[in-house]
Design an enzyme around this catalytic site. Structure first.
Site, PDB file in Angstrom:
ATOM      1  N   CYS A 131       1.207  -0.067  -2.965  1.00  0.00           N
ATOM      2  CA  CYS A 131       1.993   0.938  -3.692  1.00  0.00           C
ATOM      3  C   CYS A 131       1.526   1.261  -4.848  1.00  0.00           C
ATOM      4  O   CYS A 131       1.101   0.582  -5.858  1.00  0.00           O
ATOM      5  CB  CYS A 131       3.377   0.243  -3.698  1.00  0.00           C
ATOM      6  SG  CYS A 131       4.596   1.058  -4.693  1.00  0.00           S
ATOM      7  N   HIS A 146      14.692   4.344  14.641  1.00  0.00           N
ATOM      8  CA  HIS A 146      13.910   2.994  14.799  1.00  0.00           C
ATOM      9  C   HIS A 146      12.701   3.328  13.635  1.00  0.00           C
ATOM     10  O   HIS A 146      11.582   2.710  13.449  1.00  0.00           O
ATOM     11  CB  HIS A 146      13.274   2.618  15.980  1.00  0.00           C
ATOM     12  CG  HIS A 146      14.162   1.981  16.783  1.00  0.00           C
ATOM     13  ND1 HIS A 146      14.074   1.601  18.035  1.00  0.00           N
ATOM     14  CD2 HIS A 146      15.637   1.742  16.553  1.00  0.00           C
ATOM     15  CE1 HIS A 146      14.965   1.172  18.683  1.00  0.00           C
ATOM     16  NE2 HIS A 146      16.049   1.152  17.854  1.00  0.00           N
ATOM     17  N   CYS A 180       4.049   0.272  -8.027  1.00  0.00           N
ATOM     18  CA  CYS A 180       4.031  -0.946  -8.421  1.00  0.00           C
ATOM     19  C   CYS A 180       3.031  -1.883  -8.125  1.00  0.00           C
ATOM     20  O   CYS A 180       2.882  -3.133  -8.345  1.00  0.00           O
ATOM     21  CB  CYS A 180       5.471  -1.732  -8.051  1.00  0.00           C
ATOM     22  SG  CYS A 180       5.630  -2.210  -6.415  1.00  0.00           S
ATOM     23  N   CYS A 228      11.520  -2.284  -5.868  1.00  0.00           N
ATOM     24  CA  CYS A 228      10.351  -0.877  -5.874  1.00  0.00           C
ATOM     25  C   CYS A 228      11.161  -0.156  -4.483  1.00  0.00           C
ATOM     26  O   CYS A 228      11.420  -0.701  -3.411  1.00  0.00           O
ATOM     27  CB  CYS A 228       9.288  -1.080  -5.578  1.00  0.00           C
ATOM     28  SG  CYS A 228       8.135   0.371  -5.514  1.00  0.00           S
ATOM     29  N   TYR A 257      -0.436  -2.317  13.575  1.00  0.00           N
ATOM     30  CA  TYR A 257       0.233  -1.141  13.542  1.00  0.00           C
ATOM     31  C   TYR A 257      -0.715  -0.004  13.252  1.00  0.00           C
ATOM     32  O   TYR A 257      -0.492   1.046  13.569  1.00  0.00           O
ATOM     33  CB  TYR A 257       1.595  -1.028  12.327  1.00  0.00           C
ATOM     34  CG  TYR A 257       2.597  -1.529  12.719  1.00  0.00           C
ATOM     35  CD1 TYR A 257       3.472  -0.926  13.516  1.00  0.00           C
ATOM     36  CD2 TYR A 257       2.677  -3.085  13.026  1.00  0.00           C
ATOM     37  CE1 TYR A 257       4.514  -1.292  13.929  1.00  0.00           C
ATOM     38  CE2 TYR A 257       4.087  -3.693  13.427  1.00  0.00           C
ATOM     39  CZ  TYR A 257       5.017  -2.779  13.994  1.00  0.00           C
ATOM     40  OH  TYR A 257       6.046  -3.199  14.652  1.00  0.00           O
ATOM     41  N   CYS A 290       7.206   0.399   0.488  1.00  0.00           N
ATOM     42  CA  CYS A 290       6.972  -0.693  -0.511  1.00  0.00           C
ATOM     43  C   CYS A 290       7.740  -1.975  -0.231  1.00  0.00           C
ATOM     44  O   CYS A 290       8.718  -1.770   0.168  1.00  0.00           O
ATOM     45  CB  CYS A 290       7.094  -0.300  -1.899  1.00  0.00           C
ATOM     46  SG  CYS A 290       6.454  -1.859  -2.982  1.00  0.00           S
ATOM     47  N   ARG A 299      -1.730   0.975  16.504  1.00  0.00           N
ATOM     48  CA  ARG A 299      -0.696   1.862  17.298  1.00  0.00           C
ATOM     49  C   ARG A 299      -0.608   3.407  16.532  1.00  0.00           C
ATOM     50  O   ARG A 299      -0.246   4.481  17.236  1.00  0.00           O
ATOM     51  CB  ARG A 299       0.956   1.185  16.992  1.00  0.00           C
ATOM     52  CG  ARG A 299       0.923   0.023  17.729  1.00  0.00           C
ATOM     53  CD  ARG A 299       2.490  -0.571  18.010  1.00  0.00           C
ATOM     54  NE  ARG A 299       3.047   0.014  18.539  1.00  0.00           N
ATOM     55  CZ  ARG A 299       4.485   0.165  18.237  1.00  0.00           C
ATOM     56  NH1 ARG A 299       5.053  -0.773  17.635  1.00  0.00           N
ATOM     57  NH2 ARG A 299       5.326   0.943  19.130  1.00  0.00           N
TER      58      ARG A 299
HETATM   59 ZN   LIG Z   1       6.274  -0.461  -4.913  1.00  0.00          ZN
END
Ligand SMILES: [Zn+2]
Length: 317
Positions: free
Chosen positions: A212, A136, A215, A149, A78, A144, A81
């Site tokens: 994240c 999409h 968290c 979360c 990714y 996350c 991309r």
């Molecule tokens: Zn999180």
């Protein structure tokens, strides 16, 4: 320029005239976009990812299971991309659709692409955000993966997201990094050679990947993977919009109209009187063979065809 002229000449005059007459009388219009419009910006199609990713089945990387078993591999795919999408510029079809949006508040664009081209264009060309819906998700949202979360970060164009995802410098096959390398280091190994040498894709641990801030869980790309549901708020909005009043015209651009939910939008709108225009490079595509009397099929490059068929309403792009 000559190829453009040929393409324009390739639109049958009678079709262009009947489409234009209908377009001028239209109020509620939907454009449904697929990979064909991104291909006009030089973006590889999903299954045609280049470099080291040639040896992978891209669909096998776009699943929740693939991310669970090897998030480092999926994130590198990714990141590639994202990098490619950032190199690509919106094309004239994107600009034409943005212009139509500005002129017609009853025109909505539904994109099945995740490359963010339409979305970035919307910011640059003031395409009203409420008229653009991404079915999409987009490569440029991250969210996350922790169950409890709800962290999501939108429109993050940082490239790479974290140092470990700085794949171009790790010798992967990117034209842009090849250019940079040749400027800074004339002895740099040609990138094609690196790519052909099957350089292994680095093993990354979750600690190397985007975390994240809320968290410390693992972040993931904000795209819809195979086996996942499309965003329900977007689907609800589109269903309501199509049901609330008859749609006059649906333009299916660079995608097959047989895939859900496109097929269902087409069916609903058509049964309420909408006419359909298919713009596609490939006459053998399913969309091209799925025409009904009164539909238009414009074969060719979306970046050429779309501005041309909308010209009577939006002017020259
Ligand atoms: Zn999180």
């Amino acid at each position: 320029m000559s190829s453009v002229a040929r393409q324009m000449a390739g639109i049958p005059a009678a079709d262009l005239q009947s489409f234009t007459e209908h377009l001028k009388s239209c109020r509620r219009i939907v454009a449904l976009l697929g990979a064909g419009i991104s291909a006009s910006s030089g973006l590889p199609t999903f299954r045609g990812a280049g470099g080291l990713w040639r040896s992978f089945d891209a669909t096998s990387l776009a699943t929740p299971g693939a991310f669970k078993s090897n998030p480092g591999l999926v994130w590198q795919f990714y990141s590639y991309r994202r990098h490619m999408a950032l190199q690509a510029d919106p094309n004239k079809a994107h600009y034409a659709l943005a212009e139509l949006s500005r002129r017609n508040p009853d025109f909505i664009t539904l994109s099945q692409n995740v490359d963010g081209a339409e979305h970035r264009l919307s910011q640059r060309a003031q395409h009203p955000a409420g008229q653009l819906h991404l079915l999409h998700g987009t490569l440029f949202d991250v969210k996350c993966t922790s169950f409890h979360c709800d962290y999501i970060r939108k429109d993050d164009y940082t490239d790479p997201l974290v140092p470990a995802l700085d794949i171009p410098k790790k010798g992967m096959n990117f034209p842009s990094s090849a250019e940079k390398d040749s400027e800074s280091d004339a002895d740099a190994e040609p990138e094609l050679d690196i790519s052909n040498a099957q350089v292994p894709i680095p093993d990354l641990t979750p600690a190397d990947l985007p975390q994240c801030p809320k968290c410390n869980g693992l972040l993931r790309p904000g795209v819809v993977w195979f086996g996942e549901s499309l965003p329900s708020d977007t689907l609800d909005f589109v269903d309501n919009w199509i049901d609330e009043e008859p749609v006059d015209l649906i333009m299916v651009i660079g995608t097959s109209s047989k895939v859900w939910p496109a097929a269902s939008y087409l069916h609903t709108a058509r049964s309420a009187g909408a006419r359909v225009a298919v713009i596609n490079m490939d006459a053998n595509d399913l969309a091209g063979r799925n025409l009904e009397p009164g539909d238009w099929f414009f074969q060719g490059d979306a970046a050429v065809i779309v501005p041309e068929i909308l010209k009577s309403v939006i002017g020259e792009i």
